[in-house]
Motif scaffolding. Structure first.
Motif, PDB file in Angstrom:
ATOM      1  N   LEU A 190       0.837  -1.187   0.000  1.00 31.88           N
ATOM      2  CA  LEU A 190       0.000   0.000   0.000  1.00 31.88           C
ATOM      3  C   LEU A 190       0.884   1.254   0.000  1.00 31.88           C
ATOM      4  N   THR A 191       0.398   2.316  -0.612  1.00 31.71           N
ATOM      5  CA  THR A 191       1.158   3.556  -0.711  1.00 31.71           C
ATOM      6  C   THR A 191       0.810   4.499   0.441  1.00 31.71           C
ATOM      7  N   ALA A 192       1.478   5.661   0.463  1.00 35.31           N
ATOM      8  CA  ALA A 192       1.193   6.699   1.454  1.00 35.31           C
ATOM      9  C   ALA A 192       1.187   8.043   0.749  1.00 35.31           C
ATOM     10  N   ASP A 193       0.338   8.962   1.216  1.00 38.28           N
ATOM     11  CA  ASP A 193       0.387  10.305   0.642  1.00 38.28           C
ATOM     12  C   ASP A 193       1.504  11.094   1.322  1.00 38.28           C
ATOM     13  N   GLU A 194       1.768  12.303   0.830  1.00 36.40           N
ATOM     14  CA  GLU A 194       2.932  13.055   1.297  1.00 36.40           C
ATOM     15  C   GLU A 194       2.849  13.409   2.786  1.00 36.40           C
ATOM     16  N   ALA A 195       1.671  13.813   3.253  1.00 38.95           N
ATOM     17  CA  ALA A 195       1.531  14.179   4.663  1.00 38.95           C
ATOM     18  C   ALA A 195       1.746  12.968   5.567  1.00 38.95           C
ATOM     19  N   GLU A 196       1.183  11.852   5.174  1.00 34.09           N
ATOM     20  CA  GLU A 196       1.349  10.614   5.947  1.00 34.09           C
ATOM     21  C   GLU A 196       2.815  10.210   5.999  1.00 34.09           C
ATOM     22  N   LEU A 197       3.490  10.254   4.863  1.00 36.53           N
ATOM     23  CA  LEU A 197       4.888   9.852   4.811  1.00 36.53           C
ATOM     24  C   LEU A 197       5.759  10.792   5.648  1.00 36.53           C
ATOM     25  N   ALA A 198       5.455  12.082   5.616  1.00 30.14           N
ATOM     26  CA  ALA A 198       6.207  13.036   6.438  1.00 30.14           C
ATOM     27  C   ALA A 198       6.040  12.722   7.919  1.00 30.14           C
ATOM     28  N   ALA A 199       4.825  12.381   8.323  1.00 27.41           N
ATOM     29  CA  ALA A 199       4.571  12.019   9.720  1.00 27.41           C
ATOM     30  C   ALA A 199       5.328  10.753  10.107  1.00 27.41           C
ATOM     31  N   LEU A 200       5.371   9.793   9.199  1.00 27.28           N
ATOM     32  CA  LEU A 200       6.088   8.546   9.478  1.00 27.28           C
ATOM     33  C   LEU A 200       7.592   8.785   9.593  1.00 27.28           C
ATOM     34  N   HIS A 201       8.136   9.651   8.747  1.00 25.19           N
ATOM     35  CA  HIS A 201       9.559   9.986   8.846  1.00 25.19           C
ATOM     36  C   HIS A 201       9.862  10.651  10.188  1.00 25.19           C
ATOM     37  N   GLU A 202       8.975  11.529  10.623  1.00 23.94           N
ATOM     38  CA  GLU A 202       9.179  12.198  11.914  1.00 23.94           C
ATOM     39  C   GLU A 202       9.131  11.191  13.061  1.00 23.94           C
ATOM     40  N   LEU A 203       8.156  10.288  13.010  1.00 24.03           N
ATOM     41  CA  LEU A 203       8.056   9.256  14.032  1.00 24.03           C
ATOM     42  C   LEU A 203       9.303   8.377  14.037  1.00 24.03           C
ATOM     43  N   ALA A 204       9.769   7.999  12.851  1.00 25.99           N
ATOM     44  CA  ALA A 204      10.958   7.148  12.758  1.00 25.99           C
ATOM     45  C   ALA A 204      12.173   7.837  13.362  1.00 25.99           C
ATOM     46  N   GLY A 205      12.282   9.149  13.152  1.00 25.19           N
ATOM     47  CA  GLY A 205      13.391   9.896  13.724  1.00 25.19           C
ATOM     48  C   GLY A 205      13.376   9.912  15.241  1.00 25.19           C
ATOM     49  N   ASN A 206      12.180   9.794  15.800  1.00 31.80           N
ATOM     50  CA  ASN A 206      12.034   9.772  17.256  1.00 31.80           C
ATOM     51  C   ASN A 206      12.106   8.360  17.839  1.00 31.80           C
ATOM     52  N   CYS A 207      12.243   7.365  16.978  1.00 35.79           N
ATOM     53  CA  CYS A 207      12.236   5.963  17.411  1.00 35.79           C
ATOM     54  C   CYS A 207      13.440   5.222  16.823  1.00 35.79           C
ATOM     55  N   PRO A 208      14.663   5.631  17.150  1.00 38.43           N
ATOM     56  CA  PRO A 208      15.843   5.053  16.504  1.00 38.43           C
ATOM     57  C   PRO A 208      16.047   3.561  16.764  1.00 38.43           C
ATOM     58  N   ALA A 209      15.515   3.060  17.850  1.00 41.21           N
ATOM     59  CA  ALA A 209      15.707   1.647  18.179  1.00 41.21           C
ATOM     60  C   ALA A 209      14.577   0.752  17.663  1.00 41.21           C
ATOM     61  N   GLN A 210      13.565   1.353  17.049  1.00 36.25           N
ATOM     62  CA  GLN A 210      12.383   0.588  16.635  1.00 36.25           C
ATOM     63  C   GLN A 210      12.648  -0.150  15.331  1.00 36.25           C
ATOM     64  N   HIS A 211      12.270  -1.423  15.289  1.00 38.40           N
ATOM     65  CA  HIS A 211      12.387  -2.221  14.080  1.00 38.40           C
ATOM     66  C   HIS A 211      11.003  -2.599  13.567  1.00 38.40           C
ATOM     67  N   VAL A 212      10.961  -2.937  12.296  1.00 43.93           N
ATOM     68  CA  VAL A 212       9.718  -3.341  11.625  1.00 43.93           C
ATOM     69  C   VAL A 212       9.893  -4.773  11.129  1.00 43.93           C
ATOM     70  N   GLU A 213       8.910  -5.608  11.406  1.00 38.95           N
ATOM     71  CA  GLU A 213       8.894  -6.973  10.893  1.00 38.95           C
ATOM     72  C   GLU A 213       7.669  -7.129   9.993  1.00 38.95           C
ATOM     73  N   TYR A 214       7.903  -7.630   8.792  1.00 37.89           N
ATOM     74  CA  TYR A 214       6.759  -7.867   7.896  1.00 37.89           C
ATOM     75  C   TYR A 214       7.079  -8.967   6.904  1.00 37.89           C
ATOM     76  N   GLU A 215       6.039  -9.576   6.421  1.00 38.31           N
ATOM     77  CA  GLU A 215       6.149 -10.601   5.378  1.00 38.31           C
ATOM     78  C   GLU A 215       5.129 -10.268   4.309  1.00 38.31           C
ATOM     79  N   PRO A 216       5.549 -10.104   3.058  1.00 38.21           N
ATOM     80  CA  PRO A 216       4.591  -9.756   2.008  1.00 38.21           C
ATOM     81  C   PRO A 216       3.436 -10.753   1.949  1.00 38.21           C
TER      82      PRO A 216
END
Length: 218
Positions: A190-216
């Motif tokens: 799934l895609t993200a719009d620009e505002a959503e992606l900007a928010a996710l980048h900001e969250l990621a910057g505040n969560c340096p130790a957070q990892h993502v697990e996913y399987e297509p």
């Protein structure tokens, strides 16, 4: 005769090697910052959306247990297991709603939240899916992040909003929430719009130790 047998063994080994070394859908674990970078950007459109476009809840992962997807998720996520009565009625048990840091002792007080809401999924690519794929998405128990038991009030406060518009009221939940949101977007391409992606980048910057697990998803 010996040469023929050896050729057969060699061919079998080649097939086995290809099968073992080339899994169709390998699970991945990566830092949240890198995961966000993998989410594609696109504009969103809700044209044609109806909630009925996503059939749920269906018979769940085990069609023989008499429980639909909602009940199966509740049973799986229970902190203290409920009693399963006739017609999969859940009695007792307890659950932890991580969105708002609340313990719930009645299944009726919980909603099963689609991590990426159905309307948001439609906006982000699901409008082009088949009805069967939308049903698979709406009932996805193949990834822990896809469906989550939370308080009804927190789920209804979230509604169909993305992380640019809504985050869990418990600040300590934001890193996990961002990771599960991104995992779901990547799992289902799934895609993200620009505002959503900007928010996710900001969250990621505040969560340096957070990892993502996913399987297509298949």
């Amino acid at each position: 005769m010996v040469k023929s047998v050896l050729r057969g063994l060699a061919a079998a080994l080649v097939i086995l090697s290809v099968t073992v070394s080339s899994p169709a859908h390998a699970a991945e674990t990566l830092p949240l910052t890198e995961a966000v970078d993998r989410v594609s950007t696109d504009t969103e459109s809700r044209d044609g959306y109806t909630r009925e476009s996503f059939r749920h809840w269906n018979a769940g992962d085990n069609p023989t247990d008499g429980c639909h997807t909602r009940a199966e998720v509740l049973i799986h996520e229970a902190v203290q297991a409920p009693t399963i009565a006739a017609n999969c009625r859940l009695e007792g048990g307890s659950w932890f709603s991580y969105y708002d840091n609340v313990t719930v002792t009645s299944a009726s007080g919980l909603d099963i939240d689609h991590m990426v809401p159905l309307a948001e999924a439609w906006d982000s690519g699901a409008s082009a899916w088949t009805a069967q794929r939308r049903e698979a998405y709406a009932n996805d128990q193949g990834q822990e992040a896809s469906l989550v038991a939370v308080t009804a009030r927190s789920n209804r406060s979230k509604a169909d909003q993305d992380p640019a518009q809504w985050l869990p009221p418990t600040a300590d939940a934001h890193c996990r929430y961002a990771a599960e949101w991104v995992a779901t977007k990547l799992r289902w391409s799934l895609t993200a719009d620009e505002a959503e992606l900007a928010a996710l980048h900001e969250l990621a910057g505040n969560c340096p130790a957070q990892h993502v697990e996913y399987e297509p998803a298949t």
